[in-house]
Write a protein that holds these residues in place. Structure first.
Motif, PDB file in Angstrom:
ATOM      1  N   VAL A 131     -76.661   2.268  -4.057  1.00  0.00           N
ATOM      2  CA  VAL A 131     -75.572   2.615  -4.713  1.00  0.00           C
ATOM      3  C   VAL A 131     -74.634   1.663  -4.180  1.00  0.00           C
ATOM      4  CG1 VAL A 131     -73.836   4.417  -5.196  1.00  0.00           C
ATOM      5  CG2 VAL A 131     -76.320   5.123  -4.917  1.00  0.00           C
ATOM      6  N   ALA A 132     -73.945   0.992  -5.240  1.00  0.00           N
ATOM      7  CA  ALA A 132     -72.761   0.080  -5.041  1.00  0.00           C
ATOM      8  C   ALA A 132     -71.661   0.958  -4.791  1.00  0.00           C
ATOM      9  CB  ALA A 132     -72.758  -0.928  -6.211  1.00  0.00           C
ATOM     10  N   TYR A 133     -70.970   0.620  -3.645  1.00  0.00           N
ATOM     11  CA  TYR A 133     -69.805   1.291  -3.487  1.00  0.00           C
ATOM     12  C   TYR A 133     -68.414   0.025  -3.397  1.00  0.00           C
ATOM     13  CZ  TYR A 133     -72.105   5.375  -1.623  1.00  0.00           C
ATOM     14  OH  TYR A 133     -73.147   6.497  -1.671  1.00  0.00           O
ATOM     15  N   SER A 134     -67.226   0.575  -4.152  1.00  0.00           N
ATOM     16  CA  SER A 134     -66.424  -0.443  -3.993  1.00  0.00           C
ATOM     17  C   SER A 134     -65.121  -0.052  -3.321  1.00  0.00           C
ATOM     18  CB  SER A 134     -65.671  -0.459  -5.460  1.00  0.00           C
ATOM     19  OG  SER A 134     -66.525  -0.555  -6.697  1.00  0.00           O
ATOM     20  N   PRO A 135     -64.657  -1.248  -2.763  1.00  0.00           N
ATOM     21  CA  PRO A 135     -63.448  -0.998  -1.546  1.00  0.00           C
ATOM     22  C   PRO A 135     -62.266  -0.168  -2.282  1.00  0.00           C
ATOM     23  CG  PRO A 135     -64.362  -3.265  -1.329  1.00  0.00           C
ATOM     24  CD  PRO A 135     -65.025  -2.422  -2.456  1.00  0.00           C
ATOM     25  N   SER A 136     -61.618   0.232  -1.389  1.00  0.00           N
ATOM     26  CA  SER A 136     -60.423   1.085  -1.999  1.00  0.00           C
ATOM     27  C   SER A 136     -59.149   0.412  -2.323  1.00  0.00           C
ATOM     28  CB  SER A 136     -60.071   2.719  -1.051  1.00  0.00           C
ATOM     29  OG  SER A 136     -59.833   1.725   0.359  1.00  0.00           O
ATOM     30  N   LEU A 137     -59.087  -0.954  -1.454  1.00  0.00           N
ATOM     31  CA  LEU A 137     -58.067  -1.646  -1.650  1.00  0.00           C
ATOM     32  C   LEU A 137     -58.214  -2.695  -2.687  1.00  0.00           C
ATOM     33  CD1 LEU A 137     -57.103  -2.944   1.753  1.00  0.00           C
ATOM     34  CD2 LEU A 137     -56.200  -0.942   0.571  1.00  0.00           C
ATOM     35  N   LEU A 138     -57.175  -3.284  -3.331  1.00  0.00           N
ATOM     36  CA  LEU A 138     -57.330  -3.990  -4.565  1.00  0.00           C
ATOM     37  C   LEU A 138     -57.423  -5.438  -4.072  1.00  0.00           C
ATOM     38  CD1 LEU A 138     -54.693  -2.977  -7.221  1.00  0.00           C
ATOM     39  CD2 LEU A 138     -57.162  -2.677  -7.354  1.00  0.00           C
ATOM     40  N   ASN A 139     -56.726  -5.839  -2.853  1.00  0.00           N
ATOM     41  CA  ASN A 139     -57.069  -7.025  -2.161  1.00  0.00           C
ATOM     42  C   ASN A 139     -56.909  -7.083  -0.790  1.00  0.00           C
ATOM     43  OD1 ASN A 139     -53.970  -7.253  -1.651  1.00  0.00           O
ATOM     44  ND2 ASN A 139     -53.985  -7.107  -3.581  1.00  0.00           N
ATOM     45  N   GLY A 140     -57.558  -7.972  -0.107  1.00  0.00           N
ATOM     46  CA  GLY A 140     -57.705  -7.835   1.232  1.00  0.00           C
ATOM     47  C   GLY A 140     -58.841  -8.969   1.872  1.00  0.00           C
ATOM     48  N   THR A 141     -59.409  -8.481   2.926  1.00  0.00           N
ATOM     49  CA  THR A 141     -60.581  -9.162   3.391  1.00  0.00           C
ATOM     50  C   THR A 141     -61.596  -8.055   3.934  1.00  0.00           C
ATOM     51  OG1 THR A 141     -59.535  -9.168   5.653  1.00  0.00           O
ATOM     52  CG2 THR A 141     -59.173 -11.376   4.204  1.00  0.00           C
ATOM     53  N   LEU A 142     -62.630  -8.758   3.799  1.00  0.00           N
ATOM     54  CA  LEU A 142     -63.909  -7.934   4.428  1.00  0.00           C
ATOM     55  C   LEU A 142     -64.635  -8.534   5.676  1.00  0.00           C
ATOM     56  CD1 LEU A 142     -65.902  -7.494   0.887  1.00  0.00           C
ATOM     57  CD2 LEU A 142     -64.384  -6.038   1.751  1.00  0.00           C
ATOM     58  N   ALA A 143     -64.806  -7.762   6.570  1.00  0.00           N
ATOM     59  CA  ALA A 143     -65.291  -8.124   7.743  1.00  0.00           C
ATOM     60  C   ALA A 143     -66.940  -7.706   8.125  1.00  0.00           C
ATOM     61  CB  ALA A 143     -64.329  -7.532   9.015  1.00  0.00           C
ATOM     62  N   ILE A 163     -64.931 -12.583   4.089  1.00  0.00           N
ATOM     63  CA  ILE A 163     -64.392 -12.693   2.608  1.00  0.00           C
ATOM     64  C   ILE A 163     -63.270 -12.175   2.359  1.00  0.00           C
ATOM     65  CG2 ILE A 163     -65.440 -11.736   0.491  1.00  0.00           C
ATOM     66  CD1 ILE A 163     -68.128 -11.454   1.768  1.00  0.00           C
ATOM     67  N   GLU A 164     -62.374 -13.203   1.687  1.00  0.00           N
ATOM     68  CA  GLU A 164     -61.399 -12.584   1.131  1.00  0.00           C
ATOM     69  C   GLU A 164     -61.426 -12.295  -0.235  1.00  0.00           C
ATOM     70  OE1 GLU A 164     -58.918 -16.012   1.182  1.00  0.00           O
ATOM     71  OE2 GLU A 164     -58.882 -16.134   3.556  1.00  0.00           O
ATOM     72  N   PHE A 165     -60.840 -11.300  -0.992  1.00  0.00           N
ATOM     73  CA  PHE A 165     -60.774 -10.756  -2.330  1.00  0.00           C
ATOM     74  C   PHE A 165     -59.385 -10.484  -2.755  1.00  0.00           C
ATOM     75  CE2 PHE A 165     -61.351  -6.937   0.058  1.00  0.00           C
ATOM     76  CZ  PHE A 165     -60.647  -5.950  -0.421  1.00  0.00           C
ATOM     77  N   SER A 166     -59.329 -10.474  -3.994  1.00  0.00           N
ATOM     78  CA  SER A 166     -57.878 -10.132  -4.931  1.00  0.00           C
ATOM     79  C   SER A 166     -58.269  -9.212  -5.923  1.00  0.00           C
ATOM     80  CB  SER A 166     -57.358 -11.440  -5.302  1.00  0.00           C
ATOM     81  OG  SER A 166     -58.121 -12.000  -6.315  1.00  0.00           O
ATOM     82  N   ALA A 167     -57.086  -8.981  -6.597  1.00  0.00           N
ATOM     83  CA  ALA A 167     -57.466  -8.090  -7.629  1.00  0.00           C
ATOM     84  C   ALA A 167     -58.037  -8.360  -8.801  1.00  0.00           C
ATOM     85  CB  ALA A 167     -55.912  -7.757  -8.110  1.00  0.00           C
ATOM     86  N   ASN A 168     -58.386  -9.822  -8.805  1.00  0.00           N
ATOM     87  CA  ASN A 168     -59.544 -10.377  -9.986  1.00  0.00           C
ATOM     88  C   ASN A 168     -60.808 -10.182  -9.492  1.00  0.00           C
ATOM     89  OD1 ASN A 168     -57.366 -11.059 -11.674  1.00  0.00           O
ATOM     90  ND2 ASN A 168     -56.942 -12.989 -10.379  1.00  0.00           N
ATOM     91  N   ASP A 169     -60.994  -9.955  -8.231  1.00  0.00           N
ATOM     92  CA  ASP A 169     -62.290  -9.744  -7.826  1.00  0.00           C
ATOM     93  C   ASP A 169     -62.836  -8.331  -7.603  1.00  0.00           C
ATOM     94  OD1 ASP A 169     -62.273 -12.392  -7.361  1.00  0.00           O
ATOM     95  OD2 ASP A 169     -61.471 -12.043  -5.403  1.00  0.00           O
ATOM     96  N   HIS A 170     -64.142  -8.015  -7.683  1.00  0.00           N
ATOM     97  CA  HIS A 170     -64.777  -6.861  -7.752  1.00  0.00           C
ATOM     98  C   HIS A 170     -65.888  -6.644  -6.668  1.00  0.00           C
ATOM     99  CE1 HIS A 170     -62.530  -5.797 -11.089  1.00  0.00           C
ATOM    100  NE2 HIS A 170     -62.993  -7.072 -11.802  1.00  0.00           N
ATOM    101  N   PRO A 171     -65.677  -6.679  -5.357  1.00  0.00           N
ATOM    102  CA  PRO A 171     -66.775  -6.869  -4.374  1.00  0.00           C
ATOM    103  C   PRO A 171     -67.310  -5.376  -4.237  1.00  0.00           C
ATOM    104  CG  PRO A 171     -64.560  -6.725  -3.253  1.00  0.00           C
ATOM    105  CD  PRO A 171     -64.318  -6.876  -4.748  1.00  0.00           C
ATOM    106  N   THR A 172     -68.611  -5.162  -3.799  1.00  0.00           N
ATOM    107  CA  THR A 172     -69.152  -3.914  -3.708  1.00  0.00           C
ATOM    108  C   THR A 172     -70.165  -3.847  -2.355  1.00  0.00           C
ATOM    109  OG1 THR A 172     -71.319  -4.766  -4.916  1.00  0.00           O
ATOM    110  CG2 THR A 172     -69.570  -3.635  -6.258  1.00  0.00           C
ATOM    111  N   VAL A 173     -70.494  -2.663  -1.556  1.00  0.00           N
ATOM    112  CA  VAL A 173     -71.170  -2.676  -0.796  1.00  0.00           C
ATOM    113  C   VAL A 173     -72.303  -1.877  -0.800  1.00  0.00           C
ATOM    114  CG1 VAL A 173     -71.243  -2.099   1.780  1.00  0.00           C
ATOM    115  CG2 VAL A 173     -69.040  -3.108   0.759  1.00  0.00           C
ATOM    116  N   THR A 174     -73.508  -2.164  -0.776  1.00  0.00           N
ATOM    117  CA  THR A 174     -74.635  -1.468  -0.884  1.00  0.00           C
ATOM    118  C   THR A 174     -75.623  -1.259   0.339  1.00  0.00           C
ATOM    119  OG1 THR A 174     -74.737  -2.195  -3.358  1.00  0.00           O
ATOM    120  CG2 THR A 174     -76.628  -1.164  -2.348  1.00  0.00           C
TER     121      THR A 174
END
Length: 349
Positions: A280-292, A299-310
């Motif tokens: 199951v793909a889980y999305s971060p609760s923040l719209l922008n930030g970094t993933l450690a 990984i840096e991400f912004s409101a235009n990105d849609h990273p997921t963690v599975t």
């Protein structure tokens, strides 16, 4: 036609245990001398369990040099160390050295690879070797994946597995991992232990050192006795290595409930938590930030990105040292006859 020599690899990361957490959290330091001693104990155990040949990665800090010198001494002869070969490879003093050594060992058909390092080192090796089993040894700073154990015992377990004397169902453990994807940017990375979501917008210093920078943590497993970011889940909603599930916690400074960050001993307010289902793909609760990933912001991400963690159940294979040695004791696999050079009757007075 002679059988090929039973070969294993050893990769000791010379840089493990030397990051910024030595200063921010009083983390321990593993010197090159200590790592060389660990390798030497491994070689003695490998020799006692029938390993004939060991591939060793070179380095610029003296680990390989110390092992080479010791291999020419009396203790190595009496302990019947395997034949040593040092990989002929360029050194950049980056993680690429670890990755290249792992690829070269895989190409030469090693039965297992002993890894000395932390979570990052083990992830780098695992990414290159497929289903070659890893013998995990903790000599890093953020050590949740490799368990802390004595290298002689670990080496005996590794040697028994590599020589085929332990059923794979007993000695080998398939580990979970976390897949991090951002399809629009073509990102697909993975972590062995945890993925932390930070409000910090830039990578900067990679290690996360302040509780206020954490917004969320996803984990493959979380043990209450562990150290590092996964321990947040371990102290709040623990999940074992053997469980098919993962877990997550969400942090909010205004939440009522709090738990300590081990090592730094900072309080973190927990606003929500839950289990992770595999696939199951889980999305971060923040719209922008970094993933450690495994404690290091990548990984840096912004409101235009849609990273997921599975959560993925098909991570690397490691050797279950405790299960192997329990099986060996039950079946007397380490018993030796009078003809064995290590039998007390054959040892020099």
């Amino acid at each position: 036609m002679t059988e090929p020599a039973l070969t294993v690899g050893i990769i000791a990361n010379p840089a493990s245990g030397r990051d910024v957490r030595r200063l921010t959290a009083n983390a321990g330091v593993y010197s090159s001398t200590e790592k060389a001693s660990v390798v030497q104990r491994l070689l003695g155990a490998f020799g006692a369990t029938g390993i004939q040949h060991v591939l060793l990665a070179p380095d610029m800090t003296g680990i390989a040099a110390a092992v080479l010198k010791a291999s020419q001494g009396r203790n190595a002869r009496e302990s019947h160390w395997p034949r040593l070969t040092f990989l002929d490879m360029p050194l950049r003093q980056t993680v690429e050295d670890t990755r290249l050594a792992a690829r070269m060992m895989a190409e030469q058909g090693v039965a297992l690879i002993a890894v000395l390092g932390g979570d990052g080192t083990h992830k780098a090796v695992a990414a290159e070797v497929g289903d070659i089993p890893l013998l995990t040894l903790s000599t890093g700073t953020n050590n949740a994946f490799p368990e802390l154990r004595e290298s002689t015992s670990a080496g005996l377990a590794g040697g028994l597995c590599a020589s085929g004397r332990i059923p794979s169902g007993v000695g080998l453990r398939r580990n979970k991992r976390l897949l991090v994807r951002e399809h629009a940017r073509g990102i697909c990375e993975w972590a062995l232990v945890d993925v932390a979501v930070s409000s910090q917008p830039f990578i900067g210093a990679r290690a996360i050192c302040r509780a206020e920078d954490l917004a969320e943590v996803f984990v493959t497993f979380a043990e209450p006795h562990a150290i590092g970011l996964s321990a947040l889940c371990g102290l709040w909603c623990p999940v074992s290595r053997q469980s098919p599930l993962g877990a997550w916690v969400r942090l909010n400074p205004n939440a009522d409930d709090a738990v300590l960050v081990p090592g730094l001993l900072q309080g973190c307010a927990v606003s929500a938590c839950g289990s992770m289902q595999p696939g199951v793909a889980y999305s971060p609760s923040l719209l922008n930030g970094t993933l450690a990933l495994d404690g290091e912001r990548e990984i840096e991400f912004s409101a235009n990105d849609h990273p997921t963690v599975t959560l993925d159940p098909y991570g690397p294979i490691s050797i279950d040292v405790e299960a192997v040695l329990a099986y060996a004791a039950l079946h007397r696999l380490l018993a030796i006859g009078r003809e064995h050079p290590q039998h007390p009757a054959n040892l020099p007075c």
